[in-house]
Design a protein around this motif. Structure first.
Motif, PDB file in Angstrom:
ATOM      1  N   GLN A  99       0.966  -5.397  -3.056  1.00  0.00           N
ATOM      2  CA  GLN A  99      -0.107  -5.364  -4.053  1.00  0.00           C
ATOM      3  C   GLN A  99       0.111  -6.385  -5.158  1.00  0.00           C
ATOM      4  O   GLN A  99      -0.814  -7.101  -5.557  1.00  0.00           O
ATOM      5  CB  GLN A  99      -0.176  -3.978  -4.693  1.00  0.00           C
ATOM      6  N   SER A 107      -6.039   1.551   5.250  1.00  0.00           N
ATOM      7  CA  SER A 107      -5.513   2.629   6.082  1.00  0.00           C
ATOM      8  C   SER A 107      -5.584   2.288   7.563  1.00  0.00           C
ATOM      9  O   SER A 107      -6.536   1.672   8.037  1.00  0.00           O
ATOM     10  CB  SER A 107      -6.296   3.918   5.841  1.00  0.00           C
ATOM     11  N   ARG A 131      -6.013   7.957   3.479  1.00  0.00           N
ATOM     12  CA  ARG A 131      -6.642   7.261   2.351  1.00  0.00           C
ATOM     13  C   ARG A 131      -6.176   7.843   1.022  1.00  0.00           C
ATOM     14  O   ARG A 131      -5.820   7.110   0.088  1.00  0.00           O
ATOM     15  CB  ARG A 131      -8.168   7.361   2.464  1.00  0.00           C
ATOM     16  N   ALA A 132      -6.137   9.173   0.924  1.00  0.00           N
ATOM     17  CA  ALA A 132      -5.719   9.812  -0.326  1.00  0.00           C
ATOM     18  C   ALA A 132      -4.278   9.454  -0.674  1.00  0.00           C
ATOM     19  O   ALA A 132      -3.950   9.176  -1.839  1.00  0.00           O
ATOM     20  CB  ALA A 132      -5.883  11.324  -0.220  1.00  0.00           C
ATOM     21  N   GLU A 135      -4.083   5.838  -1.884  1.00  0.00           N
ATOM     22  CA  GLU A 135      -4.646   5.687  -3.225  1.00  0.00           C
ATOM     23  C   GLU A 135      -3.675   6.192  -4.287  1.00  0.00           C
ATOM     24  O   GLU A 135      -3.572   5.607  -5.375  1.00  0.00           O
ATOM     25  CB  GLU A 135      -5.979   6.410  -3.319  1.00  0.00           C
ATOM     26  N   THR A 136      -2.944   7.257  -3.969  1.00  0.00           N
ATOM     27  CA  THR A 136      -1.936   7.763  -4.903  1.00  0.00           C
ATOM     28  C   THR A 136      -0.814   6.739  -5.086  1.00  0.00           C
ATOM     29  O   THR A 136      -0.355   6.487  -6.205  1.00  0.00           O
ATOM     30  CB  THR A 136      -1.353   9.085  -4.389  1.00  0.00           C
ATOM     31  N   CYS A 138      -0.953   3.409  -4.418  1.00  0.00           N
ATOM     32  CA  CYS A 138      -1.430   2.113  -4.902  1.00  0.00           C
ATOM     33  C   CYS A 138      -2.129   2.190  -6.252  1.00  0.00           C
ATOM     34  O   CYS A 138      -2.247   1.167  -6.945  1.00  0.00           O
ATOM     35  CB  CYS A 138      -2.367   1.487  -3.868  1.00  0.00           C
ATOM     36  N   CYS A 140      -5.281   2.674  -6.809  1.00  0.00           N
ATOM     37  CA  CYS A 140      -6.604   2.046  -6.776  1.00  0.00           C
ATOM     38  C   CYS A 140      -7.338   2.542  -5.531  1.00  0.00           C
ATOM     39  O   CYS A 140      -6.723   3.092  -4.612  1.00  0.00           O
ATOM     40  CB  CYS A 140      -6.478   0.522  -6.764  1.00  0.00           C
ATOM     41  N   PRO A 141      -8.656   2.366  -5.481  1.00  0.00           N
ATOM     42  CA  PRO A 141      -9.392   2.813  -4.299  1.00  0.00           C
ATOM     43  C   PRO A 141      -8.951   2.092  -3.032  1.00  0.00           C
ATOM     44  O   PRO A 141      -8.654   0.892  -3.057  1.00  0.00           O
ATOM     45  CB  PRO A 141     -10.854   2.463  -4.642  1.00  0.00           C
ATOM     46  N   VAL A 142      -8.891   2.825  -1.944  1.00  0.00           N
ATOM     47  CA  VAL A 142      -8.601   2.263  -0.619  1.00  0.00           C
ATOM     48  C   VAL A 142      -9.854   2.478   0.216  1.00  0.00           C
ATOM     49  O   VAL A 142     -10.193   3.615   0.546  1.00  0.00           O
ATOM     50  CB  VAL A 142      -7.380   2.947   0.026  1.00  0.00           C
ATOM     51  N   TYR A 165     -14.952   5.030   3.445  1.00  0.00           N
ATOM     52  CA  TYR A 165     -14.610   3.641   3.766  1.00  0.00           C
ATOM     53  C   TYR A 165     -15.871   2.771   3.742  1.00  0.00           C
ATOM     54  O   TYR A 165     -16.944   3.211   4.162  1.00  0.00           O
ATOM     55  CB  TYR A 165     -13.950   3.558   5.140  1.00  0.00           C
TER      56      TYR A 165
END
Length: 226
Positions: A99, A107, A131-132, A135-136, A138, A140-142, A165
Motif C-alpha cells: 500500500q 480480494s 473483503r472485510a 479493509e480492516t 488496509c 480503506c475500501p476494498v 465489489y
C-alpha cells in the motif's frame, strides 16, 4: 483508441510453499518476470497495461514490489485472506508495504476455491469476509476482486456486486471496454515463447480466438453452474 490490457502474474522465483496441482506452470523465473516488466515499462503506451498478481505469494513483496518500484510501475495484488501470515505468503506488514508503495489491494477470496462450485453461504463468506478482513488491515475500501481460476457465472457476478465489489478481474484474456465490471486478464506462464508474449502485450488476438472468447464470456455471464 487503444484498449487496456490486463497482465496477470502468480508466483516468481522459487516457491516457498507447497504448490497446488497445476500451479507450477504459472511460476515465472525472476529473469522472465523482469523481462516482461521491462517491455511494459518501455512501451510507448505503458498506461494501457494493468498489472495484477493473484494468490498473495511472498514473491509479491520480496521480488515484484522492488522490481515494479524501480520501473515506476503500479499493480493490483489480489489476496487470499486465509493465507495471510502463512509460510510463503504475504503477512499484514507486507500488505502495508505494498500500500505504501502505491499498490492496490484486492480480494482473491479466503481459501482459493472455485466460486461457481460453492453453495450460497460459502460464496458469501468468500467474498464478504475476505473483503472485510482486508479493509480492516488496509484501512480503506476494498472494491476489486481477482476471480480464482478465472471461473465465474451469473450467480458469482451477482454475489460480487451484492458484496460491494465494483470490479472483477477474470482470466479470459484480451482487452476490455472502459468502466467494464468484468475485466479480462492474461495469466503468464513460464513456457510462453517470446512470440506468445509479444502477441499478448500487443493486445492482438486472432479472430477465431476472439470469437471463442466472446462466446465463452457471454455463456458464463448468463449461466449458473453451482
Amino acid at each position: 483508441m487503444t484498449r487496456p490490457i490486463g497482465i496477470n502474474f502468480h508466483g516468481i522465483g522459487t516457491p516457498e510453499r507447497p504448490l497446488e496441482p497445476g500451479e507450477a506452470p504459472y511460476w515465472l523465473s525472476v529473469e522472465q518476470f523482469e523481462r516482461v516488466l521491462d517491455r511494459i515499462a518501455t512501451a510507448p503506451d505503458t498506461n494501457r497495461f494493468t498489472i495484477t498478481f493473484d494468490d498473495s505469494n511472498l514473491s509479491d513483496h520480496d521480488i515484484a514490489l522492488p522490481a515494479l518500484s524501480a520501473r515506476g510501475l503500479r499493480a493490483r495484488f489480489f489476496v487470499l485472506t486465509g493465507r495471510i501470515g502463512q509460510a510463503g505468503s504475504l503477512d499484514t506488514g507486507h500488505l502495508h508495504a505494498l500500500q505504501a508503495a502505491g499498490m492496490i489491494i484486492g480480494s482473491h477470496g479466503v481459501d482459493h476455491l472455485a466460486w461457481p462450485t460453492l453453495d450460497d453461504a460459502v460464496l458469501v463468506r468468500e467474498l464478504s469476509e475476505s473483503r472485510a478482513q482486508l479493509e480492516t488491515i488496509c484501512g480503506c475500501p476494498v472494491v476489486e476482486a481477482g476471480i480464482p481460476f478465472g471461473r465465474y457465472d451469473t450467480r458469482v457476478l451477482r454475489a460480487l456486486r451484492d458484496a460491494g465489489y465494483t470490479t472483477a478481474w477474470s482470466s479470459d484474456g484480451g482487452i476490455w471496454r472502459k468502466n467494464a465490471f468484468i475485466r479480462p486478464r492474461t495469466s503468464l506462464r513460464e513456457d510462453m515463447s517470446d512470440q506468445d508474449l509479444k502477441a499478448i502485450l500487443s493486445g492482438h488476438m486472432p479472430l477465431a480466438r476472439r470469437f471463442r472468447r466472446a462466446l465463452g464470456m457471454t455463456r458464463r455471464r448468463w449461466t449458473t453452474t453451482g
